[in-house]
Write a protein that holds these residues in place. Sequence first.
Motif, PDB file in Angstrom:
ATOM      1  N   ASN A   9      20.279  18.978   9.289  1.00  0.00           N
ATOM      2  CA  ASN A   9      19.838  17.844  10.100  1.00  0.00           C
ATOM      3  C   ASN A   9      18.498  17.316   9.602  1.00  0.00           C
ATOM      4  OD1 ASN A   9      22.119  17.791  11.624  1.00  0.00           O
ATOM      5  ND2 ASN A   9      21.262  18.993  13.280  1.00  0.00           N
ATOM      6  N   LEU A  10      18.498  16.980   8.324  1.00  0.00           N
ATOM      7  CA  LEU A  10      17.312  16.485   7.633  1.00  0.00           C
ATOM      8  C   LEU A  10      17.415  14.972   7.487  1.00  0.00           C
ATOM      9  CD1 LEU A  10      14.734  16.945   5.908  1.00  0.00           C
ATOM     10  CD2 LEU A  10      16.257  17.315   3.958  1.00  0.00           C
ATOM     11  N   LEU A  11      16.324  14.286   7.826  1.00  0.00           N
ATOM     12  CA  LEU A  11      16.249  12.840   7.656  1.00  0.00           C
ATOM     13  C   LEU A  11      15.162  12.536   6.633  1.00  0.00           C
ATOM     14  CD1 LEU A  11      17.061   9.942   8.576  1.00  0.00           C
ATOM     15  CD2 LEU A  11      15.194  10.095  10.244  1.00  0.00           C
ATOM     16  N   LEU A  12      15.536  11.795   5.598  1.00  0.00           N
ATOM     17  CA  LEU A  12      14.558  11.279   4.642  1.00  0.00           C
ATOM     18  C   LEU A  12      14.335   9.811   4.972  1.00  0.00           C
ATOM     19  CD1 LEU A  12      15.688  12.734   1.205  1.00  0.00           C
ATOM     20  CD2 LEU A  12      13.944  13.571   2.732  1.00  0.00           C
ATOM     21  N   VAL A  13      13.082   9.427   5.094  1.00  0.00           N
ATOM     22  CA  VAL A  13      12.731   8.056   5.424  1.00  0.00           C
ATOM     23  C   VAL A  13      11.926   7.498   4.255  1.00  0.00           C
ATOM     24  CG1 VAL A  13      11.576   6.567   7.087  1.00  0.00           C
ATOM     25  CG2 VAL A  13      12.600   8.697   7.863  1.00  0.00           C
ATOM     26  N   CYS A  14      12.434   6.422   3.650  1.00  0.00           N
ATOM     27  CA  CYS A  14      11.790   5.855   2.465  1.00  0.00           C
ATOM     28  C   CYS A  14      11.089   4.545   2.793  1.00  0.00           C
ATOM     29  CB  CYS A  14      12.841   5.612   1.378  1.00  0.00           C
ATOM     30  SG  CYS A  14      12.128   4.963  -0.149  1.00  0.00           S
ATOM     31  N   ASP A  15       9.838   4.471   2.403  1.00  0.00           N
ATOM     32  CA  ASP A  15       9.035   3.261   2.526  1.00  0.00           C
ATOM     33  C   ASP A  15       9.549   2.257   1.486  1.00  0.00           C
ATOM     34  OD1 ASP A  15       7.041   1.313   2.393  1.00  0.00           O
ATOM     35  OD2 ASP A  15       5.390   2.751   2.288  1.00  0.00           O
ATOM     36  N   VAL A  16      10.021   1.099   1.942  1.00  0.00           N
ATOM     37  CA  VAL A  16      10.490   0.061   1.024  1.00  0.00           C
ATOM     38  C   VAL A  16       9.635  -1.205   1.151  1.00  0.00           C
ATOM     39  CG1 VAL A  16      12.850   0.907   0.833  1.00  0.00           C
ATOM     40  CG2 VAL A  16      12.291  -0.704   2.640  1.00  0.00           C
ATOM     41  N   SER A  17       8.373  -1.017   1.534  1.00  0.00           N
ATOM     42  CA  SER A  17       7.480  -2.160   1.689  1.00  0.00           C
ATOM     43  C   SER A  17       7.151  -2.755   0.322  1.00  0.00           C
ATOM     44  CB  SER A  17       6.195  -1.726   2.406  1.00  0.00           C
ATOM     45  OG  SER A  17       5.490  -0.794   1.602  1.00  0.00           O
ATOM     46  N   MET A  18       6.493  -3.890   0.337  1.00  0.00           N
ATOM     47  CA  MET A  18       6.169  -4.594  -0.910  1.00  0.00           C
ATOM     48  C   MET A  18       5.256  -3.791  -1.834  1.00  0.00           C
ATOM     49  SD  MET A  18       7.865  -7.360  -0.993  1.00  0.00           S
ATOM     50  CE  MET A  18       7.092  -8.377  -2.223  1.00  0.00           C
ATOM     51  N   SER A  19       4.501  -2.840  -1.300  1.00  0.00           N
ATOM     52  CA  SER A  19       3.600  -2.058  -2.148  1.00  0.00           C
ATOM     53  C   SER A  19       4.328  -0.968  -2.945  1.00  0.00           C
ATOM     54  CB  SER A  19       2.481  -1.431  -1.311  1.00  0.00           C
ATOM     55  OG  SER A  19       3.019  -0.586  -0.317  1.00  0.00           O
ATOM     56  N   MET A  20       5.603  -0.750  -2.642  1.00  0.00           N
ATOM     57  CA  MET A  20       6.405   0.244  -3.374  1.00  0.00           C
ATOM     58  C   MET A  20       7.152  -0.468  -4.497  1.00  0.00           C
ATOM     59  SD  MET A  20       6.215   3.356  -1.945  1.00  0.00           S
ATOM     60  CE  MET A  20       7.764   4.236  -2.003  1.00  0.00           C
ATOM     61  N   GLY A  21       6.886  -0.047  -5.730  1.00  0.00           N
ATOM     62  CA  GLY A  21       7.527  -0.665  -6.881  1.00  0.00           C
ATOM     63  C   GLY A  21       8.756   0.101  -7.341  1.00  0.00           C
ATOM     64  N   LYS A  22       9.359  -0.355  -8.429  1.00  0.00           N
ATOM     65  CA  LYS A  22      10.559   0.288  -8.982  1.00  0.00           C
ATOM     66  C   LYS A  22      10.283   1.740  -9.370  1.00  0.00           C
ATOM     67  CE  LYS A  22      13.068  -3.652 -10.778  1.00  0.00           C
ATOM     68  NZ  LYS A  22      13.649  -4.288 -11.963  1.00  0.00           N
ATOM     69  N   LYS A  23       9.104   1.991  -9.921  1.00  0.00           N
ATOM     70  CA  LYS A  23       8.749   3.350 -10.347  1.00  0.00           C
ATOM     71  C   LYS A  23       8.740   4.301  -9.151  1.00  0.00           C
ATOM     72  CE  LYS A  23       4.493   4.673 -11.241  1.00  0.00           C
ATOM     73  NZ  LYS A  23       3.141   4.709 -11.760  1.00  0.00           N
ATOM     74  N   GLU A  24       8.130   3.870  -8.053  1.00  0.00           N
ATOM     75  CA  GLU A  24       8.058   4.708  -6.853  1.00  0.00           C
ATOM     76  C   GLU A  24       9.446   4.925  -6.246  1.00  0.00           C
ATOM     77  OE1 GLU A  24       4.064   3.139  -7.589  1.00  0.00           O
ATOM     78  OE2 GLU A  24       5.981   2.112  -7.394  1.00  0.00           O
ATOM     79  N   LEU A  25      10.263   3.877  -6.220  1.00  0.00           N
ATOM     80  CA  LEU A  25      11.595   3.998  -5.635  1.00  0.00           C
ATOM     81  C   LEU A  25      12.507   4.865  -6.500  1.00  0.00           C
ATOM     82  CD1 LEU A  25      11.967   0.386  -4.226  1.00  0.00           C
ATOM     83  CD2 LEU A  25      11.431   2.470  -2.972  1.00  0.00           C
ATOM     84  N   SER A  26      12.320   4.857  -7.827  1.00  0.00           N
ATOM     85  CA  SER A  26      13.114   5.762  -8.669  1.00  0.00           C
ATOM     86  C   SER A  26      12.647   7.212  -8.478  1.00  0.00           C
ATOM     87  CB  SER A  26      13.077   5.340 -10.140  1.00  0.00           C
ATOM     88  OG  SER A  26      11.821   5.558 -10.700  1.00  0.00           O
ATOM     89  N   LYS A  27      11.356   7.407  -8.192  1.00  0.00           N
ATOM     90  CA  LYS A  27      10.868   8.752  -7.845  1.00  0.00           C
ATOM     91  C   LYS A  27      11.567   9.254  -6.590  1.00  0.00           C
ATOM     92  CE  LYS A  27       6.076   9.129  -9.450  1.00  0.00           C
ATOM     93  NZ  LYS A  27       4.695   9.302  -8.990  1.00  0.00           N
ATOM     94  N   PHE A  28      11.777   8.347  -5.638  1.00  0.00           N
ATOM     95  CA  PHE A  28      12.459   8.716  -4.403  1.00  0.00           C
ATOM     96  C   PHE A  28      13.879   9.191  -4.694  1.00  0.00           C
ATOM     97  CE2 PHE A  28      15.233   7.493  -0.815  1.00  0.00           C
ATOM     98  CZ  PHE A  28      14.736   8.361   0.132  1.00  0.00           C
ATOM     99  N   LEU A  29      14.597   8.479  -5.558  1.00  0.00           N
ATOM    100  CA  LEU A  29      15.965   8.893  -5.916  1.00  0.00           C
ATOM    101  C   LEU A  29      15.964  10.277  -6.553  1.00  0.00           C
ATOM    102  CD1 LEU A  29      17.675   5.656  -7.253  1.00  0.00           C
ATOM    103  CD2 LEU A  29      18.257   6.954  -5.223  1.00  0.00           C
TER     104      LEU A  29
END
Length: 147
Positions: A9-29
């Motif tokens: 029962n784990l929830l991951l919540v990802c910040d997708v605001s404008m300050s998050m770039g492609k590099k940060e979002l690929s780190k999330f993946l």
Amino acid sequence: GSRREYQTNLLLVCDVSMSMGKKELSKFLSFVSGFFQYGIDKIDVIQFDTRVIDTTLQSIKKKPEFIEFKGRGGTIIDDIVKYINERSKTKYGACIVFTDGEFIFNNIYWKENKKKVDYMWCFTDENKYKNAPKELKNMFKCTYIEK
């Protein structure tokens, strides 16, 4: 003997605001993919910017190849706890928030509303972790992802 199915029962919540770039979002993946190496069989993932985007909830059962990111507004974190406490159909034991830390932390609101969910804040890098609000680091477990 009896058998019990292990549930995180784990929830991951990802910040997708404008300050998050492609590099940060690929780190999330990459971050999400790492959980499946340690025996976790299902993770719920949701996105937030100015609010939690309810329509993005995904239950992931294997290493994700792609997640479509929506939103891209500013960053307001208070709706995370509102979502978990009021709108979620699942009772989560833990929540990991992946963010770059570009937000205002309302420690009084979080103290009153965090309830019995364990929160961990994962920052995109060491610098963002060091600059995170001290109140947040005192109240929750916090970490960052190495380069």
